[in-house]
Design a protein around this motif. Structure first.
Motif, short mmCIF file in Angstrom:
data_model
loop_
_atom_site.label_atom_id
_atom_site.label_comp_id
_atom_site.label_asym_id
_atom_site.label_seq_id
_atom_site.Cartn_x
_atom_site.Cartn_y
_atom_site.Cartn_z
N VAL A 217 0.84 -1.20 0.00
CA VAL A 217 0.00 0.00 0.00
C VAL A 217 0.88 1.25 0.00
CG1 VAL A 217 -1.69 1.32 1.33
CG2 VAL A 217 -1.89 -1.17 1.15
N TRP A 220 2.44 1.73 -3.47
CA TRP A 220 1.49 2.11 -4.51
C TRP A 220 0.84 3.45 -4.25
CZ3 TRP A 220 1.49 0.24 -9.15
CH2 TRP A 220 2.03 -1.03 -9.36
N ARG A 221 0.46 3.69 -2.98
CA ARG A 221 -0.32 4.90 -2.73
C ARG A 221 0.55 6.13 -2.56
NH1 ARG A 221 -4.52 4.51 1.89
NH2 ARG A 221 -5.22 2.75 0.67
N HIS A 222 1.65 5.97 -1.84
CA HIS A 222 2.45 7.16 -1.54
C HIS A 222 3.69 7.30 -2.39
CE1 HIS A 222 0.11 8.07 2.07
NE2 HIS A 222 0.06 6.77 2.24
N LYS A 225 3.53 7.82 -7.07
CA LYS A 225 3.15 9.08 -7.69
C LYS A 225 4.32 10.06 -7.64
CE LYS A 225 -0.38 12.47 -7.85
NZ LYS A 225 -0.55 13.57 -6.95
#
Lengths: 310, 286
Positions: A217, A220-222, A225
């Motif tokens: 997580v 992928w999430r932090h 990007k």
């Protein structure tokens, strides 16, 4: 936006360099044109002088530049010395083939290079990471003109799985696209790996870990990007590199794109073709870089803050 | 780790770090071997690389011709070795020209600023607005096919990005105390740039030049592959690759030999450049 402000200046600069390119080329346009029309017989001095006057070649350099630019802006890049046909028409006809090759190669490089780079960074120090780093080193040292004949030798001559040359079917696209994309793929992988590694060590990633989020997580999430922002900036340069590499790949695989047109122009001393090609590609490259620049600003909110602050 | 009181163990020196880097060692060995072989080529027991013999064309490897012969019956091995001479000599002098232009332009731009900076950087921006390979091919094509013209074309398109990097380094160095000190004791601008700033940007400069060797070798061989550089019978790797394409089915070695030579030498310079960079860059030292 500095890029937008310098855009007109760069356009003028590109046009001056391209204009001078033909100006330095050996041979006189009037003489070459007449020779072509007379099927190779050298024309008389009077005929050449008359045509020079008609074409406006005896005007001063700035006047000729002005005429050339006003034609070029209207999409007229002159005529080929060899065939007498319109250069912009020929470029336009051949562009889809080059775009197909270059975009497929770019898509391949992005689709393979970026995930491999992320994987190598997340699995840092494992055999996978080592393999990816080796691949990056190899990719940077094998040029497309070695890769292309080698692929052709293996997959077309020895194994006979794929056609060696030609244009039209999806099978014929595979070898040229892979050969063209290899270097860019390796470069994107190396860059993505470095960028993800840097992000993984940031404070906010530690915070995310402290919150108890799982590693997947977090990445992928932090992580992604932010990690992919620097990768976006090189996509413009990569496009330029791929368009340049297309010249070589098209020549090797008999691909009927603009690169092949340019090389034929060079070997036949058809300099207006070379000039037209350079202008055409430079303008495309400029626009691609502009798009990359704008999307980068759009993706990175920090840049908006900067602008408001100053 | 550094600066911990009571820590007496010697901090590894730059050379120690390089010795522990297998990539850098490999790069050094490849580059050193290539330079040595290229230098010694005329004294090695090799056949003449330009000696044609049509009775011997496209021979497989044998005791006399270790890598076989090419389509004109020339010894492939001696062409590869003499090719290394051309490649190293041309790439070396091209990199020297490029770095010299970049150093002069970058220093002028970074040190003086103002309109000098603006106009020089405009030229840089302009050159960078073209994809480098395309402008290189166009310039070489219009100058006409020859090795010298390829070197000119590559130099014209390649110095710009380095000039910008050097400008950045000079700009940063200009604000350092040692420049202030030099100015305070009355040193001239030229002396400050030549003696103080140049010396302090030497490290990154060497890295840039070494990594550039790889790119320039690829560029020169690429233009020769397109028929713009070396002309027959010059033994040049890019031109040899191009010649070999028609015979790849029967003599794949003619393709693989120059291809591997280019790959190895570029890999060598890249590894060496990376190694020197890591060696000089104390921030990656942990």
């Amino acid at each position: 936006m500095r890029r937008l402000a310098t855009l007109p200046l760069l356009m003028v600069g590109i046009s001056i360099i391209s204009f001078l390119l033909l100006n330095f080329a050996p041979g006189d346009a009037a003489e070459i044109t007449l020779k072509r029309q007379n099927s190779g017989i050298s024309p008389s001095k009077e005929a050449v002088a008359a045509l020079r006057q008609e074409l406006g070649l005896d005007a001063s350099l700035p006047v000729r530049y002005g005429r050339w630019v006003s034609d070029a802006v209207r999409g007229d890049l002159g005529e080929s010395y060899r065939t007498g046909s319109s250069i912009s028409g020929e470029l336009f006809r051949r562009m889809p083939a080059t775009l197909l090759l270059a975009t497929t190669a770019l898509a391949l490089a992005v689709a393979v290079g970026i995930p491999l780079g992320i994987l190598a960074a997340v699995k840092r120090g494992t055999w996978l990471d080592t393999a990816c780093r080796m691949l990056a080193l190899v990719g940077a040292a094998i040029p497309s003109y070695v890769m292309a004949p080698a692929l052709m030798l293996l997959f077309a001559v020895k194994l006979d799985w794929l056609p060696a040359i030609g244009y039209g079917s999806p099978e014929q696209l595979i070898l040229p696209a892979v050969a063209l994309s290899f270097g860019t793929m390796a470069q994107l992988m190396r860059l993505t790996r470095a960028s993800v590694l840097e992000i993984l060590g940031q404070d906010y990633m530690r915070t995310a870990r402290a919150k108890g989020l799982t590693e997947t997580v977090i990445v992928w999430r932090h992580g992604l990007k932010n990690a992919l922002l620097p990768v976006v900036t090189v996509l413009g340069t990569s496009t330029g590199y791929l368009l340049g590499g297309a010249i070589i790949i098209e020549t090797i695989f008999g691909w009927p794109g603009v690169g092949q047109f340019m090389i034929t122009g060079i070997t036949q001393r058809d300099y207006p073709v070379v000039q037209g090609f350079v202008v055409y590609i430079a303008v495309i490259f400029l626009l691609v870089n502009l798009i990359v620049d704008i999307s980068y600003r759009w993706l990175d909110p920090r840049l908006h803050f900067d602008r408001q602050a100053t | 780790m550094e600066g911990i009181p009571g820590q007496t163990a010697r901090r590894p020196s730059a050379l120690d770090r390089m010795r522990q880097d297998p990539g850098a060692i490999l790069g050094f060995i490849i580059v050193a071997a290539a330079i040595l072989t290229a230098f010694l080529a005329p004294w090695l027991p090799l056949n003449d690389p330009t000696d044609l013999n049509l009775d011997n064309r496209l021979l497989p490897p044998s005791a006399e011709f270790l890598l076989g012969t090419d389509h004109l019956g020339r010894d492939e091995l001696s062409r590869i070795i003499f090719g290394a001479r051309f490649t190293l000599l041309m790439a070396g002098s091209t990199v020297a020209i490029i770095m010299l232009i970049a150093l002069v332009v970058g220093s002028l731009s970074g040190y003086y600023g103002g309109w000098i900076d603006i106009s020089l950087m405009l030229v840089v921006d302009l050159l960078l607005a073209f994809p480098s390979l395309i402008l290189g091919v166009a310039v070489a094509g219009i100058l006409g096919p020859s090795l010298i013209n390829v070197m000119i074309a590559v130099s014209i398109v390649w110095w710009a990005s380095h000039a910008r990097v050097i400008r950045g380094m000079v700009l940063a160095a200009r604000q350092r105390e040692y420049v202030e000190a030099a100015r305070a004791i009355g040193a001239s601008d030229r002396r400050i740039v030549v003696f103080h700033i140049s010396r302090n940007i030497l490290g990154p400069f060497v890295v840039l030049a070494t990594l550039d060797m790889g790119w320039i070798i690829l560029g020169i061989a690429g233009l020769s592959f397109l028929g713009l550089g070396a002309q027959p019978p010059t033994p040049e790797w890019g031109a040899m690759l191009n010649d070999s394409r028609s015979y790849m089915q029967t003599s794949p070695l003619l393709l693989l030999a120059p291809g591997s030579a280019i790959f190895l030498l570029v890999l060598g310079f890249n590894l060496l450049g990376d190694g020197i960079r890591d060696m000089l860059d104390t921030t990656t030292y942990r």
